[in-house]
Design an enzyme around this catalytic site. Structure first.
Site, PDB file in Angstrom:
ATOM      1  N   THR A 125       0.702  -5.567 -11.317  1.00  0.00           N
ATOM      2  CA  THR A 125       1.706  -4.591 -11.749  1.00  0.00           C
ATOM      3  C   THR A 125       3.045  -4.784 -11.057  1.00  0.00           C
ATOM      4  OG1 THR A 125       0.675  -3.151 -10.130  1.00  0.00           O
ATOM      5  CG2 THR A 125       0.150  -2.741 -12.450  1.00  0.00           C
ATOM      6  N   GLY A 159      -3.976  -7.122  -9.255  1.00  0.00           N
ATOM      7  CA  GLY A 159      -2.740  -6.647  -8.625  1.00  0.00           C
ATOM      8  C   GLY A 159      -1.515  -7.200  -9.319  1.00  0.00           C
ATOM      9  N   THR A 198      -8.665 -10.726   7.369  1.00  0.00           N
ATOM     10  CA  THR A 198      -9.009 -10.835   5.944  1.00  0.00           C
ATOM     11  C   THR A 198      -8.415 -12.092   5.318  1.00  0.00           C
ATOM     12  OG1 THR A 198      -7.087  -9.507   5.230  1.00  0.00           O
ATOM     13  CG2 THR A 198      -9.157  -8.328   5.643  1.00  0.00           C
ATOM     14  N   LYS A 199      -7.188 -12.436   5.734  1.00  0.00           N
ATOM     15  CA  LYS A 199      -6.525 -13.570   5.079  1.00  0.00           C
ATOM     16  C   LYS A 199      -7.097 -14.904   5.568  1.00  0.00           C
ATOM     17  CE  LYS A 199      -3.940 -11.303   2.237  1.00  0.00           C
ATOM     18  NZ  LYS A 199      -4.186 -11.392   0.785  1.00  0.00           N
ATOM     19  N   ASN A 222      -5.197 -11.768  -6.441  1.00  0.00           N
ATOM     20  CA  ASN A 222      -3.887 -11.557  -5.804  1.00  0.00           C
ATOM     21  C   ASN A 222      -3.779 -10.202  -5.097  1.00  0.00           C
ATOM     22  OD1 ASN A 222      -0.764 -11.746  -5.618  1.00  0.00           O
ATOM     23  ND2 ASN A 222      -1.155  -9.885  -6.805  1.00  0.00           N
ATOM     24  N   LEU A 261      -5.832  -3.066 -16.874  1.00  0.00           N
ATOM     25  CA  LEU A 261      -6.925  -2.156 -16.525  1.00  0.00           C
ATOM     26  C   LEU A 261      -6.631  -1.486 -15.187  1.00  0.00           C
ATOM     27  CD1 LEU A 261     -10.186  -4.172 -17.253  1.00  0.00           C
ATOM     28  CD2 LEU A 261      -9.255  -2.272 -18.564  1.00  0.00           C
ATOM     29  N   TYR A 267      -5.323  -7.599   8.997  1.00  0.00           N
ATOM     30  CA  TYR A 267      -4.759  -8.414   7.909  1.00  0.00           C
ATOM     31  C   TYR A 267      -5.083  -9.894   8.135  1.00  0.00           C
ATOM     32  CZ  TYR A 267      -1.284  -9.804   4.380  1.00  0.00           C
ATOM     33  OH  TYR A 267      -0.655 -10.323   3.269  1.00  0.00           O
ATOM     34  N   SER A 327      -2.276 -15.746   2.968  1.00  0.00           N
ATOM     35  CA  SER A 327      -0.996 -15.398   3.593  1.00  0.00           C
ATOM     36  C   SER A 327      -0.732 -16.355   4.746  1.00  0.00           C
ATOM     37  CB  SER A 327      -1.086 -13.973   4.148  1.00  0.00           C
ATOM     38  OG  SER A 327      -0.014 -13.701   5.012  1.00  0.00           O
TER      39      SER A 327
HETATM   40  P1  NAP Z   1       2.647  -5.624  -3.657  1.00  0.00           P
HETATM   41  O1  NAP Z   1       4.027  -5.804  -4.183  1.00  0.00           O
HETATM   42  O2  NAP Z   1       2.395  -4.513  -2.707  1.00  0.00           O
HETATM   43  O3  NAP Z   1       1.620  -5.539  -4.884  1.00  0.00           O
HETATM   44  C1  NAP Z   1       0.249  -5.435  -4.585  1.00  0.00           C
HETATM   45  C2  NAP Z   1      -0.566  -5.418  -5.855  1.00  0.00           C
HETATM   46  O4  NAP Z   1      -1.930  -5.154  -5.466  1.00  0.00           O
HETATM   47  C3  NAP Z   1      -0.135  -4.328  -6.806  1.00  0.00           C
HETATM   48  O5  NAP Z   1      -0.286  -4.739  -8.141  1.00  0.00           O
HETATM   49  C4  NAP Z   1      -1.097  -3.204  -6.478  1.00  0.00           C
HETATM   50  O6  NAP Z   1      -1.341  -2.355  -7.568  1.00  0.00           O
HETATM   51  C5  NAP Z   1      -2.365  -3.972  -6.122  1.00  0.00           C
HETATM   52  N1  NAP Z   1      -3.187  -3.132  -5.241  1.00  0.00           N
HETATM   53  C6  NAP Z   1      -2.773  -2.407  -4.177  1.00  0.00           C
HETATM   54  N2  NAP Z   1      -3.790  -1.678  -3.696  1.00  0.00           N
HETATM   55  C7  NAP Z   1      -4.858  -1.932  -4.475  1.00  0.00           C
HETATM   56  C8  NAP Z   1      -6.182  -1.448  -4.523  1.00  0.00           C
HETATM   57  N3  NAP Z   1      -6.617  -0.497  -3.681  1.00  0.00           N
HETATM   58  N4  NAP Z   1      -7.017  -1.926  -5.471  1.00  0.00           N
HETATM   59  C9  NAP Z   1      -6.590  -2.847  -6.366  1.00  0.00           C
HETATM   60  N5  NAP Z   1      -5.339  -3.329  -6.398  1.00  0.00           N
HETATM   61  C10 NAP Z   1      -4.479  -2.870  -5.471  1.00  0.00           C
HETATM   62  O7  NAP Z   1       2.134  -6.958  -2.936  1.00  0.00           O
HETATM   63  P2  NAP Z   1       2.731  -8.450  -2.940  1.00  0.00           P
HETATM   64  O8  NAP Z   1       3.710  -8.537  -1.840  1.00  0.00           O
HETATM   65  O9  NAP Z   1       3.094  -8.877  -4.301  1.00  0.00           O
HETATM   66  O10 NAP Z   1       1.420  -9.247  -2.446  1.00  0.00           O
HETATM   67  C11 NAP Z   1       0.526  -9.868  -3.327  1.00  0.00           C
HETATM   68  C12 NAP Z   1      -0.446 -10.711  -2.520  1.00  0.00           C
HETATM   69  O11 NAP Z   1       0.286 -11.666  -1.736  1.00  0.00           O
HETATM   70  C13 NAP Z   1      -1.269  -9.905  -1.531  1.00  0.00           C
HETATM   71  O12 NAP Z   1      -2.578 -10.428  -1.459  1.00  0.00           O
HETATM   72  C14 NAP Z   1      -0.553 -10.108  -0.216  1.00  0.00           C
HETATM   73  O13 NAP Z   1      -1.406  -9.937   0.874  1.00  0.00           O
HETATM   74  C15 NAP Z   1      -0.067 -11.528  -0.364  1.00  0.00           C
HETATM   75  N6  NAP Z   1       1.077 -11.864   0.448  1.00  0.00           N
HETATM   76  C16 NAP Z   1       2.283 -11.238   0.283  1.00  0.00           C
HETATM   77  C17 NAP Z   1       3.348 -11.612   1.085  1.00  0.00           C
HETATM   78  C18 NAP Z   1       4.697 -10.974   0.946  1.00  0.00           C
HETATM   79  O14 NAP Z   1       5.590 -11.324   1.731  1.00  0.00           O
HETATM   80  N7  NAP Z   1       4.937 -10.103  -0.006  1.00  0.00           N
HETATM   81  C19 NAP Z   1       3.195 -12.617   2.040  1.00  0.00           C
HETATM   82  C20 NAP Z   1       1.967 -13.233   2.181  1.00  0.00           C
HETATM   83  C21 NAP Z   1       0.920 -12.853   1.373  1.00  0.00           C
HETATM   84  P3  NAP Z   1      -0.499  -0.950  -7.700  1.00  0.00           P
HETATM   85  O15 NAP Z   1       0.909  -1.290  -7.424  1.00  0.00           O
HETATM   86  O16 NAP Z   1      -0.776  -0.531  -9.087  1.00  0.00           O
HETATM   87  O17 NAP Z   1      -1.053  -0.042  -6.663  1.00  0.00           O
END
Ligand code: NAP
Length: 250
Positions: free
Chosen positions: A18, A16, A159-160, A91, A62, A156, A143
């Site tokens: 990107t 993840g 899973t976390k 991630n 990939l 959520y 998380s």
């Molecule tokens: P994000 O901006 O939505 O990015 C998610 C990443 O995961 C993207 O690269 C996406 O790829 C990839 N992804 C989504 N669906 C997928 C699938 N079906 N198969 C494989 N990859 C997939 O998320 P983020 O906020 O950076 O979060 C990253 C991690 O931190 C996650 O595990 C999230 O639960 C955790 N987290 C985030 C926050 C927050 O406040 N943002 C807080 C606590 C925990 P594409 O974009 O190419 O689809």
């Protein structure tokens, strides 16, 4: 004492990568010399990223969709072709926000496949390589909702929390092989995920509830991941590090 982070010659896998937190982690590893295997779901975007990085780049993207079994299997066979992976950051993660009675088993299967099933399968795969190397670092992104919870987070949080339990168990299995396994639990971080699951007013209200009075930037999560992945970390394993501006302690 040299306290600089240096990942020259290390092979790092970040799922993840990107956008959001994953992209920040990938960028920091790249800046500090690592060779990277990175994933995202959108084929066009992946092709474009590979094109712009160039053939000799230390970054290889990939296309993988963890909600599809075949896509995960293909990805696992790519890992098989690697002689070594030094660092693995699980991630990629998704969230769908609904009260329990509005959730569906399709939601459950979708979220658990991406947030739990894929990290488990990837850890099984990379741990074999790491055992052979007698060295490795694994970071699973959990998380704050794996530590505390709130309304509409049943799947959520499930899973976390699971990924934290898995991290602890894995750290014990892999400790004899000089492999350190930790979880990092971001608090509210300014990414697409946060913007899509909260309105602007909600984001302002959230900031008020955080002791540091602001959301995190993805780079602030990345720094912690890099430290835990580095040779500077020699004794932290099986832990879940909350990077949340103090949110979970008030
Ligand atoms: P994000 O901006 O939505 O990015 C998610 C990443 O995961 C993207 O690269 C996406 O790829 C990839 N992804 C989504 N669906 C997928 C699938 N079906 N198969 C494989 N990859 C997939 O998320 P983020 O906020 O950076 O979060 C990253 C991690 O931190 C996650 O595990 C999230 O639960 C955790 N987290 C985030 C926050 C927050 O406040 N943002 C807080 C606590 C925990 P594409 O974009 O190419 O689809």
């Amino acid at each position: 004492m040299d306290l600089k982070l240096d990942f020259k010659g290390k092979t790092v896998l970040v799922t993840g990568a990107t956008r959001g937190i994953g992209a920040a982690i990938a960028n920091d590893f790249y800046q500090t010399g690592a060779n990277l295997l990175l994933t995202g779901t959108n084929m066009e975007e992946i092709n474009e990223l590979n094109r712009s990085c160039g053939e000799k780049s230390r970054r290889r993207y990939l296309q993988v969709d963890f909600s599809e079994d075949r896509s995960l299997e293909n990805f696992l066979s790519v890992i098989d072709n690697y002689n070594r992976i030094d660092i693995c950051v699980n991630n990629a993660g998704v969230n769908r926000i609904d009260p329990i009675n509005d959730t569906t088993m399709e939601d459950y299967n979708f979220i658990t496949k991406i947030n739990c099933h894929a990290p488990f399968a990837i850890c099984r795969k990379v741990s074999r390589l790491m055992i052979n190397q007698n060295h490795g670092r694994i970071i699973n992104i959990s998380s704050i909702w794996g530590i505390i919870t709130k309304k509409k987070r049943s799947i959520y949080s499930l899973t976390k929390s699971a990924i934290v339990g898995f991290t602890k168990a894995l750290s014990v299995d892999l400790a004899p092989y000089n492999i350190l396994v930790n979880a990092v639990s971001p608090g509210f971080t300014m990414t697409e995920l946060t913007k899509s699951t909260n309105t602007e007013t909600e984001i302002l209200n959230i900031a008020e509830q955080i002791p540091l009075k602001r959301l995190a930037q993805p780079e602030e999560i990345a720094k912690v991941v890099l430290f835990l992945s580095s040779d500077l970390n020699t004794y932290i394993t099986g832990q879940n590090i909350a990077v949340d501006g103090g949110f979970t302690i008030v």
